[in-house]
Design an enzyme around this catalytic site. Structure first.
Site, PDB file in Angstrom:
ATOM      1  N   TYR A  55       0.821  -1.216   0.000  1.00 47.04           N
ATOM      2  CA  TYR A  55       0.000   0.000   0.000  1.00 47.04           C
ATOM      3  C   TYR A  55       0.857   1.268   0.000  1.00 47.04           C
ATOM      4  O   TYR A  55       0.430   2.304  -0.525  1.00 47.04           O
ATOM      5  CB  TYR A  55      -1.014  -0.022   1.152  1.00 47.04           C
ATOM      6  CG  TYR A  55      -2.150  -0.956   0.813  1.00 47.04           C
ATOM      7  CD1 TYR A  55      -3.094  -0.603  -0.143  1.00 47.04           C
ATOM      8  CD2 TYR A  55      -2.230  -2.224   1.379  1.00 47.04           C
ATOM      9  CE1 TYR A  55      -4.108  -1.478  -0.506  1.00 47.04           C
ATOM     10  CE2 TYR A  55      -3.243  -3.106   1.024  1.00 47.04           C
ATOM     11  CZ  TYR A  55      -4.176  -2.723   0.079  1.00 47.04           C
ATOM     12  OH  TYR A  55      -5.176  -3.579  -0.299  1.00 47.04           O
ATOM     13  N   HIS A 106     -14.503   1.629  -0.838  1.00 44.67           N
ATOM     14  CA  HIS A 106     -13.436   0.693  -0.475  1.00 44.67           C
ATOM     15  C   HIS A 106     -12.294   1.343   0.290  1.00 44.67           C
ATOM     16  O   HIS A 106     -11.215   0.774   0.378  1.00 44.67           O
ATOM     17  CB  HIS A 106     -12.901   0.001  -1.739  1.00 44.67           C
ATOM     18  CG  HIS A 106     -13.918  -0.878  -2.403  1.00 44.67           C
ATOM     19  ND1 HIS A 106     -13.824  -1.306  -3.708  1.00 44.67           N
ATOM     20  CD2 HIS A 106     -15.077  -1.414  -1.927  1.00 44.67           C
ATOM     21  CE1 HIS A 106     -14.874  -2.067  -4.008  1.00 44.67           C
ATOM     22  NE2 HIS A 106     -15.654  -2.133  -2.950  1.00 44.67           N
ATOM     23  N   GLY A 172     -15.957   2.811 -15.822  1.00 40.67           N
ATOM     24  CA  GLY A 172     -14.729   2.059 -15.555  1.00 40.67           C
ATOM     25  C   GLY A 172     -14.846   1.000 -14.492  1.00 40.67           C
ATOM     26  O   GLY A 172     -13.965   0.863 -13.649  1.00 40.67           O
ATOM     27  N   THR A 173     -15.912   0.245 -14.532  1.00 42.82           N
ATOM     28  CA  THR A 173     -16.019  -0.866 -13.590  1.00 42.82           C
ATOM     29  C   THR A 173     -16.572  -2.092 -14.295  1.00 42.82           C
ATOM     30  O   THR A 173     -17.467  -1.998 -15.129  1.00 42.82           O
ATOM     31  CB  THR A 173     -16.866  -0.511 -12.346  1.00 42.82           C
ATOM     32  OG1 THR A 173     -16.972  -1.679 -11.530  1.00 42.82           O
ATOM     33  CG2 THR A 173     -18.245  -0.009 -12.700  1.00 42.82           C
TER      34      THR A 173
END
Ligand code: NAD
Length: 234
Positions: A55, A106, A172-173
């Protein structure tokens, strides 16, 4: 007259042209990592240092990236319409483009949270999280990310927003990541739904219009048409 309410539901594809890769487009790997190794609670318990490093790299990429024409066009729509963005993305490119109402389903890569109290979220003051970085309660900080297999606490507020939308713009998914992908089902019957994605996405609701284009082309062209008409049409 009340302004039309537009909810934008974005996924990783909207940020692809800003240089942030999607992972379903690359053999199910996220920047060469298996999801199970970096984005699950099990990975965190097994090897927190590797998860933190993963991350840290994603955060560095986000900091270096810039919003693209799609993020900017969405922010400009606020001039004529009531716009809310519900994003699956962990980057802050919608905010940096000027969108004022952004809900992150998220999590957010620029924030950290307590491992003791999930409600204790802090803005990161530095680009990395280290083992030994603690929250105000004394427990280890972790990335403020919803990992695979974890509950999605922002689902209910997202459902409320989508249930009141006049128009839904999905960008965009792959509509593959649940429970987020199921959100579209909460749009009211009268709500028009337009999807901008270059791939053959399986449409999960009847009546959706699919514009097969990259976000940076499809979204600005729709937005300029809607701005010119002063009205959103499917
Ligand atoms: P996903 O499968 O929902 O999105 C990928 C979609 O983007 C695909 O349908 C693909 O066709 C589309 N796409 C690719 N290039 C595009 C472009 N130029 N314009 C428009 N659409 C384009 O999401 P995923 O990649 O499987 O990621 C799943 C989760 O991982 C996300 O929901 C997010 O939480 C996280 N993630 C976040 C980021 C980010 O914050 N930028 C990036 C990667 C992954």
């Amino acid at each position: 007259m009340d302004r039309q309410r537009l909810v934008v539901f974005s996924g990783a594809g909207i940020s692809a042209e800003s240089g942030l890769r999607t992972f379903r487009d690359s053999d199910g790997l996220w920047e060469e990592h298996r999801i199970e190794d970096v984005a699950t609670p099990e990975a965190w318990h097994r090897d927190p240092t590797s998860v933190l490093r993963f991350y840290d790299q994603r955060r560095a990429q986000v900091i270096a990236a810039m919003p693209n024409a799609a993020h900017i066009a969405i922010a400009q729509l606020q001039g004529k319409f009531e716009v809310v963005v519900v994003t699956q993305n962990i980057d802050d490119l919608h905010e940096r483009a000027g969108s004022e109402h952004v809900l992150h389903l998220h999590g957010e890569i620029l924030k950290a949270r307590s491992t003791k109290d999930p409600g204790l979220v802090v803005q990161l003051e530095k680009p990395t999280i280290e083992i030994g970085d603690r929250c105000a309660l004394g427990s280890q900080l972790r990335p403020h990310i919803v990992w695979f297999g974890e509950a999605v606490p922002m689902m209910d507020p997202a459902i409320d927003l989508i249930a009141r939308a006049d128009h839904l713009l999905v960008v965009g998914t792959s509509l593959n990541v649940y429970p987020a992908a199921g959100l579209i089902q909460y749009a009211p019957r009268y709500c028009s739904i337009t999807l901008v994605d270059p791939a053959d996405v399986t449409l999960t609701r009847a009546g959706m219009t699919h514009i097969k284009a990259k976000a940076s082309e499809g979204v600005p062209s729709l937005a300029s048409e809607w701005m010119r008409k002063g009205s959103i049409t499917a």
